[in-house]
Write a protein that holds these residues in place. Structure first.
Motif, PDB file in Angstrom:
ATOM      1  N   ALA A 132      -5.563  10.528  -2.476  1.00  8.21           N
ATOM      2  CA  ALA A 132      -4.916   9.397  -1.818  1.00  8.21           C
ATOM      3  C   ALA A 132      -5.876   8.745  -0.816  1.00  8.21           C
ATOM      4  N   VAL A 133      -5.725   7.442  -0.646  1.00  4.26           N
ATOM      5  CA  VAL A 133      -6.608   6.704   0.250  1.00  4.26           C
ATOM      6  C   VAL A 133      -6.055   6.673   1.682  1.00  4.26           C
ATOM      7  N   ASN A 134      -4.804   6.314   1.820  1.00 10.45           N
ATOM      8  CA  ASN A 134      -4.191   6.152   3.144  1.00 10.45           C
ATOM      9  C   ASN A 134      -3.365   7.392   3.488  1.00 10.45           C
ATOM     10  N   VAL A 135      -3.968   8.309   4.230  1.00 10.20           N
ATOM     11  CA  VAL A 135      -3.303   9.569   4.590  1.00 10.20           C
ATOM     12  C   VAL A 135      -3.191   9.654   6.094  1.00 10.20           C
ATOM     13  N   ILE A 136      -1.997   9.962   6.569  1.00 15.69           N
ATOM     14  CA  ILE A 136      -1.751  10.180   7.988  1.00 15.69           C
ATOM     15  C   ILE A 136      -1.355  11.639   8.163  1.00 15.69           C
ATOM     16  N   VAL A 137      -2.027  12.325   9.075  1.00 16.71           N
ATOM     17  CA  VAL A 137      -1.716  13.731   9.343  1.00 16.71           C
ATOM     18  C   VAL A 137      -1.138  13.838  10.735  1.00 16.71           C
ATOM     19  N   ILE A 138       0.034  14.464  10.832  1.00 13.23           N
ATOM     20  CA  ILE A 138       0.731  14.614  12.106  1.00 13.23           C
ATOM     21  C   ILE A 138       0.955  16.098  12.361  1.00 13.23           C
ATOM     22  N   ASP A 139       0.561  16.555  13.540  1.00  8.93           N
ATOM     23  CA  ASP A 139       0.828  17.933  13.934  1.00  8.93           C
ATOM     24  C   ASP A 139       2.049  17.916  14.840  1.00  8.93           C
ATOM     25  N   ASN A 140       3.156  18.459  14.351  1.00  8.89           N
ATOM     26  CA  ASN A 140       4.409  18.430  15.098  1.00  8.89           C
ATOM     27  C   ASN A 140       4.421  19.374  16.290  1.00  8.89           C
ATOM     28  N   GLY A 141       3.722  20.474  16.186  1.00 10.17           N
ATOM     29  CA  GLY A 141       3.775  21.444  17.280  1.00 10.17           C
ATOM     30  C   GLY A 141       5.141  22.070  17.370  1.00 10.17           C
ATOM     31  N   ASP A 142       5.578  22.361  18.573  1.00 12.34           N
ATOM     32  CA  ASP A 142       6.912  22.959  18.760  1.00 12.34           C
ATOM     33  C   ASP A 142       7.831  21.946  19.369  1.00 12.34           C
ATOM     34  N   LYS A 196       0.846  -1.192   0.000  1.00 13.85           N
ATOM     35  CA  LYS A 196       0.000   0.000   0.000  1.00 13.85           C
ATOM     36  C   LYS A 196       0.878   1.237   0.000  1.00 13.85           C
ATOM     37  N   THR A 197       0.341   2.316  -0.484  1.00 12.27           N
ATOM     38  CA  THR A 197       1.017   3.604  -0.430  1.00 12.27           C
ATOM     39  C   THR A 197       0.414   4.414   0.702  1.00 12.27           C
ATOM     40  N   ILE A 198       1.270   4.959   1.540  1.00 10.03           N
ATOM     41  CA  ILE A 198       0.825   5.792   2.652  1.00 10.03           C
ATOM     42  C   ILE A 198       1.365   7.201   2.434  1.00 10.03           C
ATOM     43  N   THR A 199       0.496   8.169   2.487  1.00 17.00           N
ATOM     44  CA  THR A 199       0.885   9.573   2.370  1.00 17.00           C
ATOM     45  C   THR A 199       0.907  10.167   3.771  1.00 17.00           C
ATOM     46  N   ILE A 200       2.034  10.761   4.139  1.00 17.43           N
ATOM     47  CA  ILE A 200       2.183  11.360   5.463  1.00 17.43           C
ATOM     48  C   ILE A 200       2.282  12.870   5.305  1.00 17.43           C
ATOM     49  N   LEU A 201       1.389  13.575   5.960  1.00 17.67           N
ATOM     50  CA  LEU A 201       1.396  15.034   5.970  1.00 17.67           C
ATOM     51  C   LEU A 201       1.730  15.501   7.378  1.00 17.67           C
ATOM     52  N   ALA A 202       2.489  16.581   7.473  1.00 16.03           N
ATOM     53  CA  ALA A 202       2.866  17.109   8.786  1.00 16.03           C
ATOM     54  C   ALA A 202       2.702  18.619   8.814  1.00 16.03           C
ATOM     55  N   THR A 203       2.227  19.110   9.936  1.00 13.97           N
ATOM     56  CA  THR A 203       2.157  20.553  10.156  1.00 13.97           C
ATOM     57  C   THR A 203       3.103  20.899  11.298  1.00 13.97           C
ATOM     58  N   SER A 204       3.513  22.140  11.318  1.00 12.49           N
ATOM     59  CA  SER A 204       4.424  22.578  12.373  1.00 12.49           C
ATOM     60  C   SER A 204       4.253  24.069  12.612  1.00 12.49           C
ATOM     61  N   ASP A 205       4.380  24.458  13.844  1.00 13.37           N
ATOM     62  CA  ASP A 205       4.350  25.874  14.232  1.00 13.37           C
ATOM     63  C   ASP A 205       3.080  26.599  13.786  1.00 13.37           C
ATOM     64  N   LEU A 206       1.931  25.995  14.005  1.00 13.27           N
ATOM     65  CA  LEU A 206       0.680  26.670  13.671  1.00 13.27           C
ATOM     66  C   LEU A 206       0.370  27.785  14.669  1.00 13.27           C
ATOM     67  N   HIS A 207       0.765  27.605  15.909  1.00 12.58           N
ATOM     68  CA  HIS A 207       0.631  28.615  16.970  1.00 12.58           C
ATOM     69  C   HIS A 207      -0.773  29.200  17.060  1.00 12.58           C
TER      70      HIS A 207
END
Length: 87
Positions: A77-87, A33-44
């Protein structure tokens, strides 16, 4: 205690080897399977696309912008993981 650690390490290594080789050994390509990983950072706490320090619009920031990008990726994409990194 040392003997238990060695045995546990050996068992884990064997499990890892079989888990890696099992799709290859049995020729089962449908399990890949293909997994798409998205990440956010410093949204504050930025909800809207606005730079509050400059009191000006900023279309490249904010949770609303991130949500729009995530939604567009999830349409493709079907398999998406979203990660919020924060600080």
């Amino acid at each position: 205690m040392k003997n238990i650690t060695k045995r546990l390490s050996l068992v884990l290594a064997i499990i890892l080897i079989f888990s890696i080789l099992s799709p290859v050994a049995f020729g089962d390509e449908t399990t890949q399977k293909t997994i798409t990983i998205l990440a956010t950072s410093d949204l504050h706490g930025r909800i809207y696309p606005h730079d509050y320090a400059l009191d000006a619009p900023d279309s490249d920031v904010g949770i609303a912008k991130a949500a729009a990008v995530i939604a567009s990726v999830r349409e493709e994409a079907v398999n998406v993981i979203v990660i919020d990194n924060g600080d």
